[in-house]
Design a protein around this motif. Structure first.
Motif, PDB file in Angstrom:
ATOM      1  N   TYR A 214       0.807  -1.221   0.000  1.00  0.00           N
ATOM      2  CA  TYR A 214       0.000   0.000   0.000  1.00  0.00           C
ATOM      3  C   TYR A 214       0.841   1.272   0.000  1.00  0.00           C
ATOM      4  N   MET A 215       2.147   1.158   0.014  1.00  0.00           N
ATOM      5  CA  MET A 215       3.001   2.348  -0.007  1.00  0.00           C
ATOM      6  C   MET A 215       2.787   3.239  -1.234  1.00  0.00           C
ATOM      7  N   PRO A 216       2.699   2.705  -2.455  1.00  0.00           N
ATOM      8  CA  PRO A 216       2.469   3.594  -3.600  1.00  0.00           C
ATOM      9  C   PRO A 216       1.192   4.413  -3.495  1.00  0.00           C
ATOM     10  N   PHE A 217       0.125   3.820  -2.962  1.00  0.00           N
ATOM     11  CA  PHE A 217      -1.118   4.572  -2.794  1.00  0.00           C
ATOM     12  C   PHE A 217      -0.926   5.725  -1.810  1.00  0.00           C
ATOM     13  N   ALA A 218      -0.224   5.444  -0.716  1.00  0.00           N
ATOM     14  CA  ALA A 218       0.003   6.493   0.274  1.00  0.00           C
ATOM     15  C   ALA A 218       0.889   7.605  -0.278  1.00  0.00           C
ATOM     16  N   ILE A 219       1.902   7.257  -1.049  1.00  0.00           N
ATOM     17  CA  ILE A 219       2.799   8.277  -1.609  1.00  0.00           C
ATOM     18  C   ILE A 219       2.042   9.176  -2.577  1.00  0.00           C
ATOM     19  N   LEU A 220       1.247   8.593  -3.455  1.00  0.00           N
ATOM     20  CA  LEU A 220       0.471   9.408  -4.394  1.00  0.00           C
ATOM     21  C   LEU A 220      -0.512  10.314  -3.669  1.00  0.00           C
ATOM     22  N   ALA A 221      -1.197   9.786  -2.647  1.00  0.00           N
ATOM     23  CA  ALA A 221      -2.157  10.604  -1.909  1.00  0.00           C
ATOM     24  C   ALA A 221      -1.465  11.742  -1.173  1.00  0.00           C
ATOM     25  N   MET A 222      -0.307  11.487  -0.619  1.00  0.00           N
ATOM     26  CA  MET A 222       0.408  12.540   0.106  1.00  0.00           C
ATOM     27  C   MET A 222       0.922  13.623  -0.841  1.00  0.00           C
ATOM     28  N   ILE A 223       1.490  13.213  -1.957  1.00  0.00           N
ATOM     29  CA  ILE A 223       2.015  14.207  -2.906  1.00  0.00           C
ATOM     30  C   ILE A 223       0.893  15.122  -3.390  1.00  0.00           C
ATOM     31  N   SER A 224      -0.265  14.548  -3.681  1.00  0.00           N
ATOM     32  CA  SER A 224      -1.388  15.372  -4.139  1.00  0.00           C
ATOM     33  C   SER A 224      -1.936  16.261  -3.042  1.00  0.00           C
ATOM     34  N   GLY A 225      -1.707  15.914  -1.773  1.00  0.00           N
ATOM     35  CA  GLY A 225      -2.212  16.707  -0.661  1.00  0.00           C
ATOM     36  C   GLY A 225      -1.216  17.662  -0.066  1.00  0.00           C
ATOM     37  N   PHE A 226      -0.017  17.740  -0.639  1.00  0.00           N
ATOM     38  CA  PHE A 226       1.011  18.652  -0.115  1.00  0.00           C
ATOM     39  C   PHE A 226       0.984  19.991  -0.841  1.00  0.00           C
ATOM     40  N   GLY A 227      -0.170  20.394  -1.350  1.00  0.00           N
ATOM     41  CA  GLY A 227      -0.243  21.639  -2.108  1.00  0.00           C
ATOM     42  C   GLY A 227      -0.030  22.881  -1.263  1.00  0.00           C
ATOM     43  N   ARG A 228      -0.318  22.814   0.046  1.00  0.00           N
ATOM     44  CA  ARG A 228      -0.145  23.974   0.900  1.00  0.00           C
ATOM     45  C   ARG A 228       1.318  24.234   1.253  1.00  0.00           C
ATOM     46  N   LEU A 229       2.167  23.244   1.060  1.00  0.00           N
ATOM     47  CA  LEU A 229       3.563  23.372   1.472  1.00  0.00           C
ATOM     48  C   LEU A 229       4.302  24.321   0.539  1.00  0.00           C
ATOM     49  N   ASP A 230       4.847  25.397   1.107  1.00  0.00           N
ATOM     50  CA  ASP A 230       5.575  26.408   0.339  1.00  0.00           C
ATOM     51  C   ASP A 230       6.993  26.499   0.893  1.00  0.00           C
ATOM     52  N   PRO A 231       8.018  26.235   0.074  1.00  0.00           N
ATOM     53  CA  PRO A 231       9.395  26.324   0.580  1.00  0.00           C
ATOM     54  C   PRO A 231       9.751  27.705   1.096  1.00  0.00           C
ATOM     55  N   ALA A 232       9.079  28.750   0.612  1.00  0.00           N
ATOM     56  CA  ALA A 232       9.393  30.098   1.080  1.00  0.00           C
ATOM     57  C   ALA A 232       9.107  30.251   2.570  1.00  0.00           C
ATOM     58  N   LEU A 233       8.094  29.563   3.065  1.00  0.00           N
ATOM     59  CA  LEU A 233       7.797  29.634   4.493  1.00  0.00           C
ATOM     60  C   LEU A 233       8.912  28.998   5.323  1.00  0.00           C
ATOM     61  N   GLU A 234       9.449  27.899   4.834  1.00  0.00           N
ATOM     62  CA  GLU A 234      10.558  27.259   5.553  1.00  0.00           C
ATOM     63  C   GLU A 234      11.792  28.143   5.539  1.00  0.00           C
ATOM     64  N   HIS A 235      12.080  28.766   4.396  1.00  0.00           N
ATOM     65  CA  HIS A 235      13.240  29.661   4.327  1.00  0.00           C
ATOM     66  C   HIS A 235      13.062  30.867   5.243  1.00  0.00           C
ATOM     67  N   ALA A 236      11.841  31.383   5.315  1.00  0.00           N
ATOM     68  CA  ALA A 236      11.594  32.537   6.186  1.00  0.00           C
ATOM     69  C   ALA A 236      11.770  32.156   7.650  1.00  0.00           C
ATOM     70  N   ALA A 237      11.276  30.981   8.042  1.00  0.00           N
ATOM     71  CA  ALA A 237      11.436  30.543   9.428  1.00  0.00           C
ATOM     72  C   ALA A 237      12.902  30.297   9.766  1.00  0.00           C
ATOM     73  N   ALA A 238      13.644  29.708   8.815  1.00  0.00           N
ATOM     74  CA  ALA A 238      15.071  29.492   9.060  1.00  0.00           C
ATOM     75  C   ALA A 238      15.828  30.806   9.141  1.00  0.00           C
ATOM     76  N   ALA A 239      15.436  31.795   8.335  1.00  0.00           N
ATOM     77  CA  ALA A 239      16.102  33.106   8.391  1.00  0.00           C
ATOM     78  C   ALA A 239      15.838  33.815   9.708  1.00  0.00           C
ATOM     79  N   LEU A 240      14.705  33.522  10.338  1.00  0.00           N
ATOM     80  CA  LEU A 240      14.386  34.136  11.628  1.00  0.00           C
ATOM     81  C   LEU A 240      15.021  33.393  12.793  1.00  0.00           C
ATOM     82  N   GLY A 241      15.782  32.340  12.503  1.00  0.00           N
ATOM     83  CA  GLY A 241      16.520  31.644  13.552  1.00  0.00           C
ATOM     84  C   GLY A 241      15.852  30.404  14.095  1.00  0.00           C
ATOM     85  N   ALA A 242      14.779  29.920  13.483  1.00  0.00           N
ATOM     86  CA  ALA A 242      14.106  28.723  13.972  1.00  0.00           C
ATOM     87  C   ALA A 242      14.917  27.485  13.622  1.00  0.00           C
TER      88      ALA A 242
END
Length: 343
Positions: A214-242
């Motif tokens: 069932y791993m392929p089904f889970a990977i496809l479902a997760m990739i399609s549901g990661f639309g909210r993830l924005d790398p800019a937010l991670e870079h901003a948090a890292a720049a603020l020292g998190a």
């Protein structure tokens, strides 16, 4: 040329028509059908039926009609038949007594064996779902964030096991997890174990094999549901020292939870209804609802009990989907606010 003869130039030029109320030069009145002018649009009657536009609702219904008929024939009617069969009673020799009774439900719900089957089915579903999410989440997160030119190839490799039948993959796991399988032979050759590990014919082997299946089904479902993830937010948090742990806990994990929930629902439903892997890897020692339904319907010819177990399985699906919808609404309320989530 005499004065009585007309001028040729004037003879070729026709006189201007007098302006009247029915001509286009008089905008005050609309032309009547009897006049020479063109009729005004407001004076015409209703458009012909051939030129009328079809209602959007009728067009949508016409497009949905083939799918609705397919669902009616392949899902609704068999479900009604199963519900009707669950109200019958089984006799000796596979005889089915046509009646409307809940006696079969009472017998099934009053049996400790069937409750053990239901409990083991839920246990298998929870274990397989947790193991699949833990193993698939890093892979899906890497595929969703990578910018490599090989991303498409990596995604194809992640879902490539779907091209192989689950029966063939299950037989492969039987060869890997068996007493004389690859795992035990490797551990024995390295001197790590003295006796073979019991990885097959039990719940452990079923969980291991189902997780990979069932791993392929889970990977496809997760990739399609990661639309909210924005790398800019991670870079901003890292720049603020998190630190990285804080970035993952406060940003990455909350934004990827919708995809994780979708994958959990898909894997849990598939594991509850799975038959091949529990039957082959379990070796007849792992009893779940899918295998029990098959045994009651084919081996024991007890169709009413099989129908009751099917209804119970559908009820479990309904509870799981209700929990999923509740969790999804809770996440939406957290991201967008209670007011927008209710709308």
């Amino acid at each position: 040329m005499t004065a009585d003869s007309p001028d040729p130039a004037h003879a070729r030029t026709p006189p201007d028509p007098p302006a009247s109320a029915g001509t286009p030069e008089s905008p005050g009145r609309a032309a009547t059908p009897g006049s020479g002018g063109a009729p005004h649009p407001s004076a015409t009657g209703p458009a012909p039926a051939a030129t009328r536009r079809r209602s959007p609702g009728r067009v949508a219904f016409a497009l949905l009609l083939p799918g609705l008929l397919a669902l009616l024939l392949t899902y609704a009617l068999p479900l009604v038949w199963v519900l009707r069969m669950s109200l019958n009673e089984a006799g000796d020799g596979g005889v089915i007594r046509q009646t409307l009774s809940v006696a079969t439900f009472t017998d099934v719900l009053g049996s400790s064996h069937y409750w053990n089957v239901i409990g083991q089915t839920l246990e298998l579903g929870v274990l397989v779902t947790l193991c699949t999410l833990v193993v698939s989440y890093p892979v899906a997160l890497f595929l969703a964030r990578t910018t490599s030119r090989w991303r498409s190839l990596l995604v194809a490799l992640a879902v490539a096991p779907l091209l192989i039948s689950s029966v063939a993959r299950t037989f492969g796991w039987m060869a890997i997890l068996g007493t004389q399988g690859v795992v035990n032979k490797t551990l024995d050759g390295l001197g790590l174990t003295d006796t073979p590990l019991h990885l097959a014919n039990n719940l452990t082997g079923v969980v291991i094999a189902s997780t990979e299946i069932y791993m392929p089904f889970a990977i496809l479902a997760m990739i399609s549901g990661f639309g909210r993830l924005d790398p800019a937010l991670e870079h901003a948090a890292a720049a603020l020292g998190a630190p990285r742990r804080t970035v993952f806990r406060r940003i990455v994990l909350p934004l990827t939870l919708p995809g994780v929930l979708t994958a959990a629902l898909l894997v849990f439903v598939l594991s509850l209804s799975g038959y091949v892997t529990p039957r082959l890897i379990g070796g007849g020692r792992v009893f779940v609802l899918a295998t029990e339904i098959y045994d009651e319907a084919v081996t024991a010819l007890n169709w009413p009990v099989a129908a009751v177990l099917s209804v119970l399985l559908l009820a479990v699906f309904g509870v799981v989907i209700s929990l999923y919808l509740w969790a999804q609404k809770a996440l939406e309320a957290r991201f967008t606010g209670p007011g927008e989530a209710r709308s």
